[in-house]
Design a protein around this motif. Structure first.
Motif: not given
Length: 400
Positions: A146, A182, A186, A193, A207
């Motif tokens: 992450q 991003l 997504g 997230r 992320w």
């Protein structure tokens, strides 16, 4: 009635809402996963909404934060990602493939094309460069597990590239590649997230790579999504379905046909339920109250809301963009709003509306039940202070 279709009136629609949305205390559940399964999608634009929506439906609300954190960040049985109408939701992880194929692909194509076009206009590097940077960023994210946007940019410095957006216009601005990329990744279902930087109320997220999922045919995914949603929210009109999914009406009609949806008669016209859901649903055994957060999936579940929300209440409970704020419910309809003051007190107010007269018409039983729900909410929130991301006239009045 028309064409022999069964009539489903307001009382039964409210009964279905109470039971299927887990708002009747007898229908509350034990885990956040069970809440998400019942509702399919929890609005995630405001991070607090997810937790507040879960807490309103758990038998033990004290478990709300640790259990929701577990589901989102440890077990990853729930995932926060883009979905219908280009909005961030929390879904059961097993629904990732269905959501991505049914609603994400079209939006994703537009988002990528828009980014490439904006970069070209600004004289920034081209699509081939962007693809190379993207692959490097995804590899870095796989290594890190992450990461924030800033952490990713340290791993892949080209993500810091900036370009001017809308040059010469009043809304001209400077965009950074990492922020726009991003967003594209997504909606493409490649990243989601992760854990927030702060508490569960924080909107600053790390992320993570999206869970692996099959690539489903669009029509199949749309049929599965619509079946699940109608199971939770049926009956619903074609307009409700089009609004909630963000699809073209032709997609809605094709999916209704594919799942063999049954037509029923509603006060506003023709509605639809899944094939085996035509029989009458009994009302809850006792009256119930609920305090639901802004953007709660029940309050935002349908485009046509008159059967649970009197039109005269809307100016008080919605912001100017159409986002609903915190609402007070009694027996399947919205009767007022609530807020949390700076000292932690949960305050609420009954508004005039259908069946509420001047605010006194609900009677002592309703007021006692609402007060009990306010105490229940305040108890599990404890020292946490929650301010809705989208503030409404009623919420502002209550905290002033």
């Amino acid at each position: 009635m028309s064409d022999g279709a069964r009539y489903i009136g307001v009382a039964e629609r409210r009964a279905r809402l109470a039971l299927r949305h887990r708002l009747d205390p007898a229908a509350r559940v034990a885990t956040p996963e069970a809440v998400a399964d019942a509702l399919l999608a929890l609005h995630g634009s405001d991070p607090a909404t997810v937790y507040l929506a879960v807490g309103a439906r758990l038998a033990d609300p004290a478990a709300t934060v640790p259990e929701t954190d577990r589901a989102l960040y440890a077990d990853r049985t729930l995932v926060r990602m883009h979905g219908m109408r280009h909005t961030v939701f929390v879904f059961p992880t097993r629904s990732t493939a269905v959501v991505h194929a049914s609603t994400g692909l079209t939006v994703a194509a537009r988002e990528r094309a828009s980014l490439v076009k904006d970069m070209a206009k600004a004289g920034a590097p081209d699509a081939a460069w962007l693809k190379e940077v993207e692959e490097s960023a995804l590899a870095a994210l796989a290594r890190l597990g992450q990461a924030t946007a800033a952490q990713l940019a340290r791993e892949e410095p080209r993500l810091r590239e900036q370009f001017v957006y809308a040059a010469g216009k009043r809304y001209e601005g400077v965009h950074t590649v990492v922020t726009r990329l991003l967003r594209v990744l997504g909606v493409e279902g490649k990243v989601v997230r992760g854990r927030p930087l702060g508490s569960w109320t924080s909107s600053q997220f790390r992320w993570a790579l999206a869970p692996e999922h099959a690539e489903l045919p669009v029509a199949q995914a749309q049929s599965e999504l619509l079946r699940h949603w109608l199971r939770a929210c049926g009956p619903a009109t074609e307009a409700d379905l089009k609004w909630w999914t963000g699809w073209r009406v032709t997609d809605v009609r094709r999916a209704l046909t594919a799942i063999g949806a049954r037509a029923v008669t509603l006060d506003e016209g023709t509605g639809y339920v899944v094939e085996d859901d035509v029989d009458a649903v009994p009302a809850p055994t006792r009256p119930w109250a609920a305090l639901l957060p802004g953007l709660d999936p029940t309050a935002m579940g349908w485009q046509g809301r008159d059967w649970y929300l009197a039109p005269e209440l809307r100016p008080h409970l919605f912001d100017y963009s159409g986002n609903v704020g915190p609402t007070v419910w009694w027996n399947g309809r919205v009767v007022g709003g609530w807020a949390q003051r700076a000292d932690g007190e949960i305050v609420w107010r009954i508004l005039a509306g259908e069946g509420t007269g001047d605010g006194e018409g609900l009677g002592g039983e309703a007021k006692a039940a609402i007060e009990a729900e306010a105490a229940r909410l305040g108890a599990w929130l404890g020292a946490t202070r929650v301010t809705p991301r989208f503030r409404t006239p009623m919420e502002k009045e209550l905290v002033s």
